[in-house]
Design an enzyme around this catalytic site. Sequence first.
Site, short mmCIF file in Angstrom:
data_model
loop_
_atom_site.label_atom_id
_atom_site.label_comp_id
_atom_site.label_asym_id
_atom_site.label_seq_id
_atom_site.Cartn_x
_atom_site.Cartn_y
_atom_site.Cartn_z
N HIS A 26 0.85 -1.19 0.00
CA HIS A 26 0.00 0.00 0.00
C HIS A 26 0.89 1.24 0.00
O HIS A 26 1.74 1.40 0.85
CB HIS A 26 -0.88 -0.02 1.25
CG HIS A 26 -1.81 1.13 1.37
ND1 HIS A 26 -1.49 2.26 2.10
CD2 HIS A 26 -3.03 1.33 0.86
CE1 HIS A 26 -2.50 3.12 2.03
NE2 HIS A 26 -3.45 2.58 1.29
N LYS A 56 -18.44 2.18 -16.02
CA LYS A 56 -17.29 3.01 -16.38
C LYS A 56 -16.19 2.90 -15.32
O LYS A 56 -15.01 2.73 -15.65
CB LYS A 56 -17.73 4.46 -16.56
CG LYS A 56 -18.66 4.68 -17.74
CD LYS A 56 -19.05 6.15 -17.91
CE LYS A 56 -19.99 6.33 -19.09
NZ LYS A 56 -20.40 7.74 -19.28
N ASP A 61 -7.12 13.03 -7.52
CA ASP A 61 -6.72 11.83 -6.78
C ASP A 61 -7.99 11.08 -6.43
O ASP A 61 -8.75 11.49 -5.54
CB ASP A 61 -5.95 12.22 -5.51
CG ASP A 61 -5.36 11.00 -4.80
OD1 ASP A 61 -5.47 9.88 -5.33
OD2 ASP A 61 -4.79 11.17 -3.70
N MET A 62 -8.25 10.01 -7.14
CA MET A 62 -9.53 9.33 -6.99
C MET A 62 -9.39 7.81 -6.96
O MET A 62 -8.51 7.24 -7.60
CB MET A 62 -10.46 9.69 -8.16
CG MET A 62 -9.91 9.38 -9.54
SD MET A 62 -11.11 9.55 -10.87
CE MET A 62 -11.99 7.98 -10.73
N ALA A 63 -10.24 7.20 -6.16
CA ALA A 63 -10.42 5.76 -6.24
C ALA A 63 -11.40 5.48 -7.37
O ALA A 63 -12.16 6.36 -7.77
CB ALA A 63 -10.96 5.21 -4.92
#
Length: 352
Positions: A119, A229, A177-179
């Site tokens: 991680h 998506k 910054d995205m999950a």
Amino acid sequence: MVATRCNWQGLQDFCYQVFMKAGLPEPSAAIVAESLVEADLRGVDSHGVVRTAIYLKRIEAGMIDPHSQIEKVSESDANVLVDGNNNFGSVIGRRALEIAMEKAKNNGAAFVGVKGSNHFGTGAYYALKAIEQDMILLVMSNASQTMPPTGGVRPFIGTNPLAVGVPSGEELPFILDMATSVVARGKIIVAAQKGEDIPTGWAIDKDGKPTTDANAALEGSVLPVGGPKGYAISMFIDILSGVLTGAGFGKYVHNMYDNWEQPQNVGHLFIAVDINRFIPLELFKARMDQYIRELKQEPKAHGIQEILIPGELEYRRTQERKANGIELPQKVAEELAEIGRRFGIDFSKASF
């Protein structure tokens, strides 16, 4: 639930001392501590100091090797494959970033793949470092199974994150910054720790039914953002970070909380771009400023006071938390205080 307010520098120093006592080399301890506190400053509490305990537990169980050598497996002018050899994810990530930026300066752009990692924190941590060097960065990582493919019930892919950093001039930089899930699984972990429900639409339980119970969600799956998506984006990140690099992918990226027999073998991909190879840097920054200013001056929907760009909320939150402190949930503060007692470090020095 009572919260503890901490001075960010004191909290970072506390974490640094803890990781030093846990046996990390000094530079590694500094990187891990900085990465965790940076997440808390930006409001991404799920990737902040709440991860300290699990990091330590994995060191003690031999699931992370803080002394392993990070090495280049293969290299060409603009491409490098890095084997982290199971060191800390953020330490490996910083090394991969340095390689990517150096290669990009020499060749215009660079692709650095990583295998054998763990991680690695928030993608924004690396994007900010690249922006300091006036470079564009795309960074992605796969993760352990927490999300079903569209139409599925059980987890198969991770909430594989994507981050993009673009410098500007006088305006704030663009930082995405995205999950690829509706929400990072870490936020559900935090909700479970606080004993709070989660919103409908975040997750399903182990039987595939929608749930607001954080613990049931952790036994089930988080859902992809944008349905098919988000699922497709998560899949291509897994392909580029895992299949391409030789790291784990799908079920072969092992869960840091549940698997105590095998290293995680997370994969990442760093793409750095030297702006000067396209147009002069100062011209680019001026054009970015113009773009951002014109975007923010667009007509606003009813009830909206201001149009924000990606990363702006996090910037403001960072400034506020640097000035007024980082609030930690009682359970997290107690956990850190216990860690401090174990290592002979006074956690109270980090609080206001």
